[in-house]
Write an enzyme that holds these catalytic residues in place. Structure first.
Site, short mmCIF file in Angstrom:
data_model
loop_
_atom_site.label_atom_id
_atom_site.label_comp_id
_atom_site.label_asym_id
_atom_site.label_seq_id
_atom_site.Cartn_x
_atom_site.Cartn_y
_atom_site.Cartn_z
N GLU A 125 0.78 -1.34 -0.15
CA GLU A 125 0.04 0.04 0.01
C GLU A 125 0.81 1.45 0.05
O GLU A 125 0.72 2.14 0.95
CB GLU A 125 -0.94 0.09 1.17
CG GLU A 125 -2.04 -1.28 1.21
CD GLU A 125 -2.85 -1.01 2.42
OE1 GLU A 125 -2.64 -0.66 3.28
OE2 GLU A 125 -4.11 -1.83 2.04
N GLU A 275 -6.05 -8.54 0.34
CA GLU A 275 -6.40 -8.47 1.78
C GLU A 275 -7.83 -8.21 1.91
O GLU A 275 -8.42 -7.33 1.21
CB GLU A 275 -5.73 -7.62 2.46
CG GLU A 275 -4.26 -7.54 2.61
CD GLU A 275 -3.34 -6.59 3.31
OE1 GLU A 275 -4.07 -6.15 4.27
OE2 GLU A 275 -2.34 -6.18 3.31
#
Length: 502
Positions: A125, A275
């Site tokens: 991220e 995720e």
């Protein structure tokens, strides 16, 4: 309709702390994130057996953890291996650094240990808004250098590059998925990154967290966060987008990304879900019932191979997470340590039906420390002025996130609250006697003090466990967080000695 659009917009802006893959038939295996930030980690061989027993054939590691990688050797489990954000700068600046990382963490484990590494996840991220652009300049060069290193190592046909991104890299101005586009400040970077991945056989990885929508907005429509049950009426928050009705945030979120990719001529890139999951503690919405509802709906979709309106066939989806991690950062929230489908010891938190209707099964061969707990002395007063300092110190070096409001131990009385904190420190310090001497306020007991939903844990004995088959190496038994545990033991016990003197 306006409420639904606002709800979708909230999800798209929420940030987490943190081969083509389309399938033409139902999926018979699952994928999971295996985090290793635990003070007493479940041994690698037991964790791999747990994965296989429950039908997981893919796993994602956030870093090149040696015990975990060795345990995955010759296991038949495909691995996505993470290169942490803190290494992006050095790898971006030097192709030699990228080559060394690939040799040490990919080539060695593939050739020497037989680990089936399929992806290198470059960063985690890195474009998150909260990073304020810290990793933006380094990400694409790092990806390019890792790709070059894989080519040089002769691994580029087997191992592909990807970048796990948070859902805040794209947005929809009117809340409809078809209006999706990349975040304006990184639009050019996203196009360049995805184009490079597409041209070099890579994939794009996106992390989606409906739970964080509820955490960020108490007015978020709860039922829209879950997958609707077959035959159930659609949520009132459902989003109508042309002829398509989006009945849950996962479909709407994923398709917003797909629309953004298509808008820039990048619709051919495979998109993995890196995720997704639901925590069970640390927040009022984080509990076993909610997690079971969400994850069962997720697994049902994965197993059926049912994708989204824009991508009808389900991609690989890595559930977050396999196990709880009691040494993970809680900066995003106390729930961060409780994402596991399994408890820290590999015991299931709630019933789940997995592939072929099989029930979830626990880890086998786990050994624990002795059946003893550290609690507040029966003759000690919970109002003793020394209590606050003792509890604060215990929670500084152990996990007390279950004591928060709305959490599993949030409703216990003052005495149980203190005892829970004492026991967490005692267990984290491997039950050493010196770890249960809080200014003569504590005592060791063999009577389990657990009550209701509040479970007083006994830690795993990382040096003793049994499993049918080849035993783990000494390094694997030590676990990936031995250094973290040593820091807790040395710093915590040293400070505790001072606390006792005080």
């Amino acid at each position: 309709m306006a409420a639904a659009l606002r709800a979708l917009a909230v999800l798209l802006w929420v940030a987490a702390a943190y081969p083509v893959v389309f399938r033409a038939r139902p999926v018979q295996a699952l994928a999971a994130n295996w985090g290793t930030r635990a003070l007493h980690p479940l041994p690698g061989d037991i964790t791999v057996r747990l994965l296989r027993d429950n039908g997981f054939d893919k796993v994602k590691l956030f870093e090149a953890d040696p015990p975990a990688l060795r345990a995955l050797g010759h296991s038949g489990i495909q691995v996505m291996l993470g290169l942490p954000n803190e290494l992006l700068g050095s790898v971006a600046a030097s192709v030699t650094a990228a080559e060394q990382w690939v040799i040490q963490n990919v080539s060695t484990y593939v050739s020497k240990y037989g680990v089936d590494i399929r992806y290198v996840a470059v960063g985690n991220e890195p474009f998150l808004k909260s990073y304020k652009g810290k990793f933006e300049a380094a990400t694409l060069p790092a990806v390019q250098n890792v790709q070059a290193a894989l080519v040089k190592a002769g691994l580029a046909r087997q191992v592909h590059v990807t970048v796990p991104l948070n859902a805040d890299v794209y947005e929809s101005g009117d809340g409809r998925p078809s209006s999706g586009d990349f975040r304006p400040d990184i639009a050019g970077l996203m196009v360049s990154l995805v184009r490079f991945l597409l041209d070099n056989g890579g994939v794009l990885t996106i992390n989606i967290y409906p739970f964080l929508s509820l955490y960020a907005d108490p007015n978020f429509p709860v039922d829209y966060a879950y997958f609707p049950s077959p035959g159930a009426r659609p949520s009132q928050a459902s989003v109508q987008d042309g002829n398509v009705l989006y009945t849950n945030v996962f479909d709407a979120n994923y398709d917003t990304l797909i629309a953004a990719l298509e808008k820039h001529g990048l619709g051919a890139i495979p998109v993995i879900v890196g995720e997704i999951g639901w925590p069970t503690d640390g927040d009022k919405n984080a509990n076993a019932a909610n997690a079971q509802r969400f994850n069962q709906g997720l697994f049902d979709r994965i197993i059926a191979g049912k994708g989204t309106p824009r991508r009808p066939q389900m991609p690989d989806v890595y559930v977050f997470a396999l196990l709880d991690e009691d040494n993970k950062s809680i900066d995003p929230g106390s729930f961060e340590r409780h994402w596991g489908v399994f408890n820290y010891d590999g015991s299931p938190k709630y019933p789940l039906r997995l592939a072929s209707g099989r029930a979830i099964v626990p880890a086998k061969g786990v050994r624990y420390l002795s059946k003893q707990w550290c609690v507040l002395r029966p003759d000690a007063s919970a109002s003793d002025p020394a209590i606050a300092g003792a509890v604060g110190y215990a929670c500084e070096y152990s996990d007390c996130t279950s004591l928060g409001a709305g959490s599993s131990c949030g409703s216990v009385d003052a005495r149980a609250n203190v005892s829970y904190a004492f026991n967490q420190f005692f267990q984290s310090a491997n039950q050493q006697k010196a770890a249960c001497k809080f200014n003569n306020l504590s005592v060791i007991t063999t009577t389990d003090p657990s009550q209701g939903t509040c479970r007083f844990e006994i830690m795993i004995d990382t040096g003793r466990h049994e499993l049918t088959g080849k035993p783990a190496s000494p390094a694997a038994r030590a676990g990936p967080s031995a250094s973290s545990w040593s820091a807790v033991l040395l710093l915590g016990l040293a400070g505790l000695t001072a606390l006792v003197a005080w």
